[in-house]
Design a protein around this motif. Structure first.
Motif, mmCIF file in Angstrom:
data_model
loop_
_atom_site.group_PDB
_atom_site.id
_atom_site.type_symbol
_atom_site.label_atom_id
_atom_site.label_comp_id
_atom_site.label_asym_id
_atom_site.label_seq_id
_atom_site.Cartn_x
_atom_site.Cartn_y
_atom_site.Cartn_z
ATOM 1 N N ARG A 1 3.090 6.550 -2.398
ATOM 2 C CA ARG A 1 4.018 6.935 -3.261
ATOM 3 C C ARG A 1 4.075 7.663 -4.563
ATOM 4 N NH1 ARG A 1 9.611 5.322 -1.527
ATOM 5 N NH2 ARG A 1 9.390 4.137 0.391
ATOM 6 N N ARG B 1 -6.081 9.681 2.209
ATOM 7 C CA ARG B 1 -6.322 8.342 2.714
ATOM 8 C C ARG B 1 -7.757 7.831 2.423
ATOM 9 N NH1 ARG B 1 -2.101 7.492 5.863
ATOM 10 N NH2 ARG B 1 -2.762 5.294 5.938
ATOM 11 N N GLY C 1 1.666 -1.680 5.070
ATOM 12 C CA GLY C 1 1.298 -0.530 5.124
ATOM 13 C C GLY C 1 1.559 0.055 6.684
ATOM 14 N N ARG C 2 0.905 1.172 7.080
ATOM 15 C CA ARG C 2 0.996 1.632 8.453
ATOM 16 C C ARG C 2 -0.315 1.605 8.963
ATOM 17 N NH1 ARG C 2 4.971 1.978 5.876
ATOM 18 N NH2 ARG C 2 6.557 3.577 5.950
ATOM 19 N N ASP C 3 -1.369 1.432 8.459
ATOM 20 C CA ASP C 3 -2.735 1.570 9.189
ATOM 21 C C ASP C 3 -3.643 0.030 8.545
ATOM 22 O OD1 ASP C 3 -3.212 2.182 6.462
ATOM 23 O OD2 ASP C 3 -4.696 3.736 6.771
ATOM 24 N N ASP D 1 5.013 9.680 10.692
ATOM 25 C CA ASP D 1 3.827 8.958 10.345
ATOM 26 C C ASP D 1 3.203 8.470 11.656
ATOM 27 O OD1 ASP D 1 4.812 8.704 7.615
ATOM 28 O OD2 ASP D 1 5.941 7.128 7.878
ATOM 29 N N ARG E 1 1.063 11.609 13.528
ATOM 30 C CA ARG E 1 -0.258 12.364 12.467
ATOM 31 C C ARG E 1 -1.517 11.675 13.212
ATOM 32 N NH1 ARG E 1 0.920 8.530 7.548
ATOM 33 N NH2 ARG E 1 -0.424 6.686 8.193
ATOM 34 N N SER F 1 5.319 10.224 2.422
ATOM 35 C CA SER F 1 4.743 10.455 3.832
ATOM 36 C C SER F 1 4.025 11.732 3.936
ATOM 37 C CB SER F 1 6.209 10.885 4.582
ATOM 38 O OG SER F 1 5.994 11.084 5.876
ATOM 39 N N ARG G 1 10.645 10.636 9.051
ATOM 40 C CA ARG G 1 9.444 10.025 8.603
ATOM 41 C C ARG G 1 8.684 9.327 9.636
ATOM 42 N NH1 ARG G 1 8.494 6.244 4.119
ATOM 43 N NH2 ARG G 1 10.257 5.268 4.315
ATOM 44 N N SER H 1 0.620 11.283 2.616
ATOM 45 C CA SER H 1 -0.295 10.084 3.488
ATOM 46 C C SER H 1 -0.820 10.783 4.767
ATOM 47 C CB SER H 1 0.607 8.991 3.802
ATOM 48 O OG SER H 1 1.688 9.385 4.623
ATOM 49 N N THR I 1 0.725 -1.229 0.038
ATOM 50 C CA THR I 1 0.066 -0.314 0.091
ATOM 51 C C THR I 1 0.825 1.285 -0.054
ATOM 52 O OG1 THR I 1 -0.101 0.054 2.400
ATOM 53 C CG2 THR I 1 -1.780 -1.201 1.227
HETATM 54 O O1 DC Z 1 6.032 1.577 3.130
HETATM 55 P P1 DC Z 1 6.435 2.879 2.416
HETATM 56 O O2 DC Z 1 7.981 3.345 2.933
HETATM 57 O O3 DC Z 1 6.426 2.322 0.965
HETATM 58 O O4 DC Z 1 5.422 3.932 2.594
HETATM 59 C C1 DC Z 1 5.357 5.219 2.026
HETATM 60 C C2 DC Z 1 4.957 6.395 2.886
HETATM 61 O O5 DC Z 1 3.504 6.005 2.875
HETATM 62 C C3 DC Z 1 5.093 6.215 4.476
HETATM 63 O O6 DC Z 1 5.749 7.652 4.614
HETATM 64 C C4 DC Z 1 3.722 6.160 5.058
HETATM 65 C C5 DC Z 1 3.014 6.081 4.220
HETATM 66 N N1 DC Z 1 1.900 4.988 4.103
HETATM 67 C C6 DC Z 1 0.657 5.054 5.101
HETATM 68 O O7 DC Z 1 0.611 6.199 5.574
HETATM 69 N N2 DC Z 1 -0.127 4.140 5.069
HETATM 70 C C7 DC Z 1 0.032 2.872 4.438
HETATM 71 N N3 DC Z 1 -0.913 2.017 4.768
HETATM 72 C C8 DC Z 1 1.467 2.925 3.800
HETATM 73 C C9 DC Z 1 2.107 3.625 3.679
#
Ligand code: DC
Length: 437
Positions: A37, A106, A126-128, A181, A184, A97, A177, A100, A32
């Motif tokens: 990106r 989102r 991903g992150r979430d 991340d 936020r 970043s 970053r 996002s 994701t």
């Molecule tokens: O995993 P990555 O480094 O390719 O992610 C790039 C940016 O996207 C990272 O700074 C956080 C954001 N991101 C996010 O907020 N939620 C996600 N599900 C995936 C990435």
């Protein structure tokens, strides 16, 4: 179907891990971060500051993002054109970043991500993912490592790709970053309550993959288990007793899903209903039961082994509801009576339903299964005729959930309950046939 969520900060090795696990399990890997990106790079290309919410939002409608999988590899099409390594530069990372953190971005990506997991087994990183995108994922891993270990890996990765940089620069950007991340306001990078935390600072890539496969395989094995031994024995004994004292007819058994989370809903005439379903349903049932039963020492163990979840009927028992959600989320069947309590009248149309069943289905992403208990009378009578009718499951996607409101929960529950009435042929309101107890 299995959905695996891998979250964690950049450089923890999420993508290598997810790729390896996807290959071993033969499922799709969804990256994701690449979506963020792509948007970041698109905005940079248009000369837009990726933190400028107004401008970014205004340009989102011009962007058509599609995800394709070619030989198991994810390809992002941006306005019909495949994106490449231009989204992997340090500038792209910072732009990703920044975008996002924007609510509009989102929101824009939410359904693209969810839709893929709707009909496919996936591992998504991903992150979430575990907290927002797939809160119902069967396995959630929060993968992390020390900032030094992660910066070292990222530096090696970038150098191997011929991108010129220094370790110090990578480290500083990574820490910045991480801060963006994880602090936020929207969907910060934090572990879900039910995520397994895995620090791989000291692990190799293979070691990390093995650790995760172990967790996933345990989950798969657990989901395949039909009954616990105590339940199995009780079920046999109760079957013998009930079959010798009642005439039980079962129809629609072919409608019962062989696997996956199910919120089974039935009308509720008498205490025997839970046993009638228990002996005719081919998988173990879990159900909510008033907490008073669990205060009796031996009874408490028996009830738990039988699949009962203690419920405080006095008020809103959030803990019990959470436990119920976990059951359905873990691919088990939760049996509920949406009428709330026993209704001795035999026509279920006489009652209002509560919203709890819909709420549990929403949070666990489970399908709902209507079951009608039909009988010609309420009281116990030797050799009374009782029919247990299983309807077709109503898929999660057919339950009309959008925002997860109480109204939606109620509508979903009513939809299933209407089906229950339909199965029993109770189409008229109300009926006074049969005896009342
Ligand atoms: O995993 P990555 O480094 O390719 O992610 C790039 C940016 O996207 C990272 O700074 C956080 C954001 N991101 C996010 O907020 N939620 C996600 N599900 C995936 C990435």
């Amino acid at each position: 179907m299995i959905r695996i969520a891998i979250d964690g900060p950049g450089g923890a090795g999420k993508s290598s891990l997810a790729k390896a696990v996807a290959k071993r399990l033969g499922i799709i890997y969804v990256d994701t971060g690449a979506l963020y990106r792509t948007i970041g790079v698109y905005m940079l290309g248009k000369g837009i500051n990726p933190s400028d919410e107004e401008k970014v939002s205004a340009n989102l409608p011009d962007l058509k993002l599609e995800l394709k999988f070619i030989d198991g590899n994810q390809v992002i099409l941006l306005n019909g054109k495949a994106v490449g390594d231009e989204i992997r530069t340090p500038e792209a990372s910072m732009a990703a970043s920044a975008v996002s953190a924007l609510g509009s971005v989102r929101e824009f990506l939410l359904m693209t991500q969810r839709n893929i997991a709707e009909n496919n087994s996936v591992i998504m990183d991903g992150r979430d993912i575990g907290t927002v995108i797939l809160p119902y994922a069967e396995v959630k891993i929060f993968l992390t490592a020390s900032p030094e270990a992660r910066a070292k890996r990222r530096f090696a990765e970038l150098t191997a790709k011929g991108i010129e940089t220094t370790y110090e620069k990578v480290y500083t950007e990574m820490v910045e970053r991480d801060k963006n991340d994880s602090t936020r306001a929207l969907a910060p990078c934090v572990p879900a309550d039910d995520a397994v935390l895995l620090d791989n600072s000291e692990l190799t890539a293979e070691g990390t993959t093995d650790a995760v496969l172990k967790i996933v395989n345990k989950e798969i094995k657990q989901r395949k288990k039909k009954f616990n031994p105590f339940y199995r024995v009780c079920r046999i004994l109760i079957t013998v007793f009930m079959r010798l004292t009642m005439i039980i007819k079962v129809t629609g058994k072919e409608n019962i899903p062989a696997e996956g989370g199910v919120v089974l809903c039935s009308n509720h005439i008498g205490i025997r209903d839970v046993f009638l379903i228990g002996i005719t349903y081919p998988r173990q049932l879990f159900f909510l039961s008033k907490k008073e039963w669990f205060k009796i020492p031996v009874m408490s163990s028996v009830m738990r082994a039988w699949g009962a979840i203690p419920l405080d009927r006095g008020g809103k028992d959030v803990g019990a509801l959470k436990n119920a959600v976990v059951v359905a989320k873990k691919g088990k069947t939760l049996a509920l009576f949406p009428q709330g309590t026993r209704k001795p009248g035999i026509n279920p149309k006489d009652t209002q339903v509560k919203s709890g069943a819909g709420m549990i289905a929403y949070h666990s992403h489970a399908d709902m299964l209507p079951v009608c208990i039909k009988t010609d009378g309420v009281k116990y009578r030797f050799m009374r005729k009782i029919e247990v009718i299983y309807g077709k499951p109503i898929k999660y996607s057919e339950l009309g959930f959008e925002r997860g409101s109480v109204g939606e929960f109620k509508d979903a529950t009513s939809k299933v309950f209407d089906e229950i009435c339909e199965l029993g042929g109770y189409s008229s309101l109300p009926s006074d046939e049969g005896e009342q107890s």
